[in-house]
Design a protein around this motif. Structure first.
Motif, PDB file in Angstrom:
ATOM      1  N   PHE A 189     -50.880  31.030  22.715  1.00 27.32           N
ATOM      2  CA  PHE A 189     -51.599  30.603  21.510  1.00 27.32           C
ATOM      3  C   PHE A 189     -52.534  31.704  21.029  1.00 27.32           C
ATOM      4  O   PHE A 189     -52.609  31.991  19.825  1.00 27.32           O
ATOM      5  N   LEU A 190     -53.248  32.328  21.951  1.00 32.72           N
ATOM      6  CA  LEU A 190     -54.169  33.401  21.570  1.00 32.72           C
ATOM      7  C   LEU A 190     -53.415  34.528  20.867  1.00 32.72           C
ATOM      8  O   LEU A 190     -53.867  35.055  19.848  1.00 32.72           O
ATOM      9  N   ASP A 191     -52.265  34.881  21.392  1.00 35.42           N
ATOM     10  CA  ASP A 191     -51.456  35.943  20.774  1.00 35.42           C
ATOM     11  C   ASP A 191     -50.986  35.542  19.379  1.00 35.42           C
ATOM     12  O   ASP A 191     -50.921  36.381  18.465  1.00 35.42           O
ATOM     13  N   SER A 192     -50.705  34.252  19.189  1.00 34.83           N
ATOM     14  CA  SER A 192     -50.152  33.795  17.908  1.00 34.83           C
ATOM     15  C   SER A 192     -51.192  33.785  16.786  1.00 34.83           C
ATOM     16  O   SER A 192     -50.836  33.830  15.610  1.00 34.83           O
ATOM     17  N   VAL A 193     -52.482  33.707  17.132  1.00 34.41           N
ATOM     18  CA  VAL A 193     -53.521  33.628  16.098  1.00 34.41           C
ATOM     19  C   VAL A 193     -54.396  34.874  16.042  1.00 34.41           C
ATOM     20  O   VAL A 193     -55.326  34.952  15.234  1.00 34.41           O
ATOM     21  N   ALA A 194     -54.104  35.847  16.878  1.00 41.57           N
ATOM     22  CA  ALA A 194     -54.987  37.011  17.004  1.00 41.57           C
ATOM     23  C   ALA A 194     -55.207  37.748  15.691  1.00 41.57           C
ATOM     24  O   ALA A 194     -56.300  38.272  15.442  1.00 41.57           O
ATOM     25  N   ASP A 195     -54.196  37.791  14.842  1.00 36.51           N
ATOM     26  CA  ASP A 195     -54.335  38.539  13.588  1.00 36.51           C
ATOM     27  C   ASP A 195     -54.741  37.640  12.420  1.00 36.51           C
ATOM     28  O   ASP A 195     -54.814  38.096  11.284  1.00 36.51           O
ATOM     29  N   ARG A 196     -55.012  36.350  12.693  1.00 36.04           N
ATOM     30  CA  ARG A 196     -55.390  35.419  11.627  1.00 36.04           C
ATOM     31  C   ARG A 196     -56.794  34.863  11.798  1.00 36.04           C
ATOM     32  O   ARG A 196     -57.469  34.573  10.822  1.00 36.04           O
ATOM     33  N   TYR A 197     -57.239  34.703  13.022  1.00 36.64           N
ATOM     34  CA  TYR A 197     -58.566  34.154  13.265  1.00 36.64           C
ATOM     35  C   TYR A 197     -59.625  35.236  13.134  1.00 36.64           C
ATOM     36  O   TYR A 197     -59.353  36.418  13.312  1.00 36.64           O
ATOM     37  N   PHE A 198     -60.838  34.805  12.828  1.00 36.95           N
ATOM     38  CA  PHE A 198     -61.925  35.758  12.644  1.00 36.95           C
ATOM     39  C   PHE A 198     -62.133  36.611  13.892  1.00 36.95           C
ATOM     40  O   PHE A 198     -62.327  37.822  13.819  1.00 36.95           O
ATOM     41  N   PHE A 199     -62.094  35.962  15.047  1.00 37.70           N
ATOM     42  CA  PHE A 199     -62.253  36.706  16.296  1.00 37.70           C
ATOM     43  C   PHE A 199     -61.604  35.925  17.426  1.00 37.70           C
ATOM     44  O   PHE A 199     -61.715  34.705  17.502  1.00 37.70           O
ATOM     45  N   THR A 200     -60.906  36.623  18.290  1.00 38.99           N
ATOM     46  CA  THR A 200     -60.356  36.017  19.498  1.00 38.99           C
ATOM     47  C   THR A 200     -60.612  36.960  20.664  1.00 38.99           C
ATOM     48  O   THR A 200     -60.758  38.173  20.492  1.00 38.99           O
ATOM     49  N   ALA A 201     -60.685  36.379  21.851  1.00 37.39           N
ATOM     50  CA  ALA A 201     -60.932  37.205  23.041  1.00 37.39           C
ATOM     51  C   ALA A 201     -60.466  36.465  24.283  1.00 37.39           C
ATOM     52  O   ALA A 201     -60.350  35.239  24.293  1.00 37.39           O
ATOM     53  N   ARG A 202     -60.232  37.252  25.326  1.00 32.44           N
ATOM     54  CA  ARG A 202     -59.997  36.697  26.660  1.00 32.44           C
ATOM     55  C   ARG A 202     -61.056  37.288  27.574  1.00 32.44           C
ATOM     56  O   ARG A 202     -61.185  38.507  27.694  1.00 32.44           O
ATOM     57  N   ALA A 203     -61.854  36.391  28.157  1.00 32.08           N
ATOM     58  CA  ALA A 203     -62.964  36.846  28.995  1.00 32.08           C
ATOM     59  C   ALA A 203     -62.806  36.317  30.409  1.00 32.08           C
ATOM     60  O   ALA A 203     -62.514  35.136  30.617  1.00 32.08           O
ATOM     61  N   ASN A 204     -62.985  37.201  31.375  1.00 33.32           N
ATOM     62  CA  ASN A 204     -62.981  36.819  32.775  1.00 33.32           C
ATOM     63  C   ASN A 204     -64.425  36.493  33.159  1.00 33.32           C
ATOM     64  O   ASN A 204     -65.242  37.393  33.364  1.00 33.32           O
ATOM     65  N   LEU A 205     -64.758  35.219  33.209  1.00 35.30           N
ATOM     66  CA  LEU A 205     -66.136  34.820  33.476  1.00 35.30           C
ATOM     67  C   LEU A 205     -66.536  35.104  34.920  1.00 35.30           C
ATOM     68  O   LEU A 205     -67.701  35.419  35.195  1.00 35.30           O
ATOM     69  N   THR A 206     -65.594  35.007  35.826  1.00 32.74           N
ATOM     70  CA  THR A 206     -65.905  35.276  37.229  1.00 32.74           C
ATOM     71  C   THR A 206     -66.323  36.724  37.417  1.00 32.74           C
ATOM     72  O   THR A 206     -67.317  37.025  38.108  1.00 32.74           O
ATOM     73  N   GLN A 207     -65.590  37.638  36.787  1.00 32.98           N
ATOM     74  CA  GLN A 207     -65.869  39.070  36.909  1.00 32.98           C
ATOM     75  C   GLN A 207     -66.793  39.600  35.814  1.00 32.98           C
ATOM     76  O   GLN A 207     -67.154  40.778  35.838  1.00 32.98           O
ATOM     77  N   ASP A 208     -67.177  38.724  34.863  1.00 34.42           N
ATOM     78  CA  ASP A 208     -68.008  39.123  33.728  1.00 34.42           C
ATOM     79  C   ASP A 208     -67.375  40.275  32.950  1.00 34.42           C
ATOM     80  O   ASP A 208     -68.020  41.283  32.633  1.00 34.42           O
ATOM     81  N   LEU A 209     -66.094  40.109  32.618  1.00 37.15           N
ATOM     82  CA  LEU A 209     -65.355  41.150  31.906  1.00 37.15           C
ATOM     83  C   LEU A 209     -64.745  40.601  30.621  1.00 37.15           C
ATOM     84  O   LEU A 209     -64.253  39.469  30.582  1.00 37.15           O
ATOM     85  N   ILE A 210     -64.780  41.417  29.558  1.00 36.68           N
ATOM     86  CA  ILE A 210     -64.007  41.143  28.352  1.00 36.68           C
ATOM     87  C   ILE A 210     -62.684  41.870  28.518  1.00 36.68           C
ATOM     88  O   ILE A 210     -62.636  43.101  28.562  1.00 36.68           O
TER      89      ILE A 210
END
Length: 287
Positions: free
Chosen positions: A11-32
């Motif tokens: 889903f993230l890949d399908s909207v990446a170029d249409r939504y204002f902003f998308t991201a995948r964040a690793n909260l455990t490692q505190d990484l974007i």
């Protein structure tokens, strides 16, 4: 778990170029792990930790209170705690001043999934620009608040009512409320506020079957009545509108017509006086 993770990434890949902003964040490692979206500046930024991104965005909030609220709401610790408590997703709205110095409203949705191979908590983040919707909503709220005494939603099938808006300054507001017995509420209201000589017409107008019939035929359903509120005679225009035919939902609104009515009465009196003087002048001339 594997399928859910893959579905979120798809889903993230399908909207990446249409939504204002998308991201995948690793909260455990505190990484974007990746940023995309139409907000090119943010998507191309060098931010690599989630906590750093939160701090940067907080500085764009409108005031200190909102900055603190944003930090509290979106902090890595708060999101990990929410996930640990069983929350799989959350949706928040926030307003900020963008890099272009324009006011912008965003709706942020985060879905939390554990990465199958490592167990790390991953947040799939989508942000959509809802600025136009918020502006329209604000305008409509202002229009409703300034124009109508109340806005009431009515279910014709069970004759229940819900008050959507009410002007608290109106002296009869305590008797306009949610109800499960529309007919009885209307009858009690009429006895208390509507002029006796107008009550039969008022009750006939407020009859839901009549209102539904008129609106179903594409006809308007509006009428002005005289009320005594706080000891003052006033004139109110009531209108019905259909908002959902399938659910048989109506909306009933009331507008204060007192000033317009009195001006009309004064104008008619002046016109009658002018005609009287003209007739007298005509008779004097004939004599």
């Amino acid at each position: 778990l594997q399928k859910r993770y893959e579905d979120e990434q798809t889903f993230l890949d399908s909207v990446a170029d249409r939504y204002f902003f998308t991201a995948r964040a690793n909260l455990t490692q505190d990484l974007i792990e990746g940023m995309w979206g139409t907000d090119v500046a943010k998507a191309a930024s060098k931010v690599r930790t989630y906590s750093q991104d939160v701090e940067i965005m907080a500085e764009y909030m409108l005031n200190q209170e909102q900055k603190d609220k944003y930090r509290c709401c979106f902090s890595r610790q708060a999101l990990l705690a929410a996930h640990a408590a069983g929350q799989e997703s959350r949706t928040d709205e926030f307003c900020y001043i963008g890099r272009d110095r324009k006011l912008r409203w965003l709706k942020c949705r985060m879905n939390f999934v554990r990465r199958p191979e490592s167990g790390d908590v991953i947040a799939f983040i989508t942000e959509t620009d809802i600025t136009r919707e918020k502006i329209v909503e604000t305008i409509m709220d202002q229009v409703v608040a300034s124009q109508y005494d109340y806005v009431m939603c009515i279910r014709c099938d069970d004759k229940s009512t819900n008050i959507i808006h009410i002007n608290q300054q109106e002296g009869d507001n305590v008797d306009i409320h949610d109800s499960h017995d529309y007919d009885e509420s209307v009858r009690l209201y009429a006895e208390k506020y509507v002029l006796p000589e107008e009550r039969p017409a008022f009750l006939a107008f407020m009859d839901l079957d009549r209102a539904w019939s008129l609106l179903s035929d594409g006809l308007p359903c509006a009428q002005t009545f005289s009320f005594v509120i706080d000891g003052q005679l006033c004139y109110k225009k009531l209108e019905f509108y259909c908002i959902d035919k399938e659910s048989r939902l109506l909306v009933n609104v009331r507008t204060d017509f007192t000033d317009v009515h009195l001006a009309q009465v004064e104008q008619e009196a002046q016109l009658r006086e002018a005609l009287r003087l003209a007739n007298e002048a005509g008779q004097a001339k004939d004599d």
